[in-house]
Design a protein around this motif. Sequence first.
Motif, PDB file in Angstrom:
ATOM      1  N   LEU A  47      -1.059   5.587  -6.158  1.00  0.00           N
ATOM      2  CA  LEU A  47       0.297   5.574  -6.693  1.00  0.00           C
ATOM      3  C   LEU A  47       0.371   6.334  -8.009  1.00  0.00           C
ATOM      4  O   LEU A  47       1.324   7.109  -8.241  1.00  0.00           O
ATOM      5  CB  LEU A  47       0.766   4.130  -6.861  1.00  0.00           C
ATOM      6  N   ALA A  50       0.214  10.021  -7.049  1.00  0.00           N
ATOM      7  CA  ALA A  50       1.451  10.476  -6.405  1.00  0.00           C
ATOM      8  C   ALA A  50       2.555  10.659  -7.437  1.00  0.00           C
ATOM      9  O   ALA A  50       3.353  11.609  -7.359  1.00  0.00           O
ATOM     10  CB  ALA A  50       1.873   9.481  -5.329  1.00  0.00           C
ATOM     11  N   GLU A  51       2.613   9.768  -8.408  1.00  0.00           N
ATOM     12  CA  GLU A  51       3.604   9.911  -9.479  1.00  0.00           C
ATOM     13  C   GLU A  51       3.380  11.178 -10.288  1.00  0.00           C
ATOM     14  O   GLU A  51       4.327  11.729 -10.859  1.00  0.00           O
ATOM     15  CB  GLU A  51       3.559   8.680 -10.389  1.00  0.00           C
ATOM     16  N   GLY A  53       2.354  13.956  -8.953  1.00  0.00           N
ATOM     17  CA  GLY A  53       2.607  15.114  -8.107  1.00  0.00           C
ATOM     18  C   GLY A  53       1.474  15.513  -7.186  1.00  0.00           C
ATOM     19  O   GLY A  53       1.547  16.561  -6.537  1.00  0.00           O
ATOM     20  N   LYS A  55      -0.936  15.438  -3.827  1.00  0.00           N
ATOM     21  CA  LYS A  55      -0.866  15.075  -2.409  1.00  0.00           C
ATOM     22  C   LYS A  55      -2.049  14.171  -2.110  1.00  0.00           C
ATOM     23  O   LYS A  55      -3.214  14.586  -2.226  1.00  0.00           O
ATOM     24  CB  LYS A  55      -0.918  16.305  -1.511  1.00  0.00           C
ATOM     25  N   TYR A 117       9.463  -0.605  -8.919  1.00  0.00           N
ATOM     26  CA  TYR A 117       9.638  -0.439  -7.472  1.00  0.00           C
ATOM     27  C   TYR A 117      10.233  -1.684  -6.806  1.00  0.00           C
ATOM     28  O   TYR A 117      10.262  -1.760  -5.581  1.00  0.00           O
ATOM     29  CB  TYR A 117       8.298  -0.070  -6.828  1.00  0.00           C
ATOM     30  N   ALA A 196       5.695   1.777  -2.205  1.00  0.00           N
ATOM     31  CA  ALA A 196       6.052   2.646  -3.332  1.00  0.00           C
ATOM     32  C   ALA A 196       5.332   3.985  -3.223  1.00  0.00           C
ATOM     33  O   ALA A 196       5.936   5.048  -3.435  1.00  0.00           O
ATOM     34  CB  ALA A 196       5.694   1.949  -4.645  1.00  0.00           C
ATOM     35  N   PHE A 197       4.057   3.959  -2.900  1.00  0.00           N
ATOM     36  CA  PHE A 197       3.268   5.187  -2.728  1.00  0.00           C
ATOM     37  C   PHE A 197       3.857   6.043  -1.615  1.00  0.00           C
ATOM     38  O   PHE A 197       4.035   7.264  -1.783  1.00  0.00           O
ATOM     39  CB  PHE A 197       1.821   4.795  -2.421  1.00  0.00           C
ATOM     40  N   SER A 199       6.887   6.052  -0.573  1.00  0.00           N
ATOM     41  CA  SER A 199       8.219   6.560  -0.962  1.00  0.00           C
ATOM     42  C   SER A 199       8.112   7.849  -1.758  1.00  0.00           C
ATOM     43  O   SER A 199       9.091   8.607  -1.847  1.00  0.00           O
ATOM     44  CB  SER A 199       8.960   5.503  -1.790  1.00  0.00           C
ATOM     45  N   LEU A 200       6.929   8.130  -2.313  1.00  0.00           N
ATOM     46  CA  LEU A 200       6.698   9.360  -3.081  1.00  0.00           C
ATOM     47  C   LEU A 200       6.030  10.439  -2.233  1.00  0.00           C
ATOM     48  O   LEU A 200       5.598  11.465  -2.761  1.00  0.00           O
ATOM     49  CB  LEU A 200       5.835   9.053  -4.304  1.00  0.00           C
TER      50      LEU A 200
END
Length: 428
Positions: A47, A50-51, A53, A55, A117, A196-197, A199-200
């Motif tokens: 997470l 991912a926040e 940016g 992959k 989240y 949450a992860f 969703s990104l």
Amino acid sequence: MSQTNEHIRSYYAHSANPAPQRQRLQGSHQADVCVVGAGYTGLSTALHLAEAGFKVIVLEGARVGWGASGRNGGQIVNSYSRDMDVIEARHGKDAARKLGAMAFEGGRIIRERIAKYDIQCDLKDGNVFAAFTQKQLDELEAKKRLWEQFGHTGIEMIDKPGMARIVNSDQYVGALLDHWGGHIHPLNLALGEAAAFESLGGQIFEQSAVIDIVRGDKAVVKTAQGQVSARFVVVAGNAYLGDLIPKLAEKTLPCGTQVVTTEPLAPELARSLLPGGNCVEDCNFLLDYYRLTADNRLLYGGGTVYGARDPGEIERLIRPKMVNTFPQLKDTKIEFTWTGNFSLTLTRLPQVGRIDSNIYYSQGCSGHGVTYTHLAGRIMSEAIRGQSERFDAFANLPHYPFPGGRLFRVQMLTLGAWWYGMRDRLGL
């Protein structure tokens, strides 16, 4: 990682929020980072990345939160299994200063995730360290002074008369109340972090046990039906890593704790047991811990064993402890029993490091996993992004293997559990 398909029969699985069945990994995939394990360590790392940016692909051998992250006592307990005074004595003032600056961050990360989240996991503030003896109470006074030196301003001592507002049991002489601690539904926290992860744009593959990691500038993480090529790999299997990386497995000992949950209690009875709504752990070496769930069950756990136990044996071991604490529950039905493994290190401090330059790992929370794993995810994500000072503060600690191989490690645990249990009974 385990091949088991579904969560064990626990109260947490029974009351889990809806979650999707995720696909197995099939074919070849590319990612910046591949994370092995969808427990708190893996999810926190994924997470954070991912926040930022990246992959990220997460591979899980069973289901999200299948291991300790979905089975633990649900207590947000600050600091580490060995506190800053021990760290200073063994590893020097600089190590204590650096780790002390992070000792209360894991709980803050959990609350940040829940708020950002909107994770529904029954968060409630406040955890209690309860003392049976004056010696234990004196040690809690020392803990309070130590934590205050490192910036913790949310702790208070509770005397014997004050215990009536904390827990309806006459066996304690006092306690330390940590307002920055608390408790949650641990599986729902993991499920919420996974959502949450995703969703990104992150991907999680379940039923995708990793069978090999081929090292190189681009590592290749292989499962039975697919593979992921990645610039970085994060190994986050902890007590359920198995022999995927033998040099890591030899440095930790998976050991288990037992947990039971009663049938739902009448609201008045539930409130009378724990008037403050806090979670409690005692100060014995082989400690017990308990709290109320959102639907007014008493969740009670404790003990240390190697491997799983059958449900009947769990109730036989834990019910007497529960009834000793709360005699009023002697006729109360226990509805759920389960075990879960956590990873123990020889020093009782987490092990963090790199294999080559691009395979990162964190393991060995030694009983403080709920908070530490969230911190671990942050510092590993920082290191992958090129900011390694906080990561290195942990990585520079010595990581000792358990002597004598796996069989001898089990014997050591059994002997140690007997010895510490005897000390508890004698009040030493």
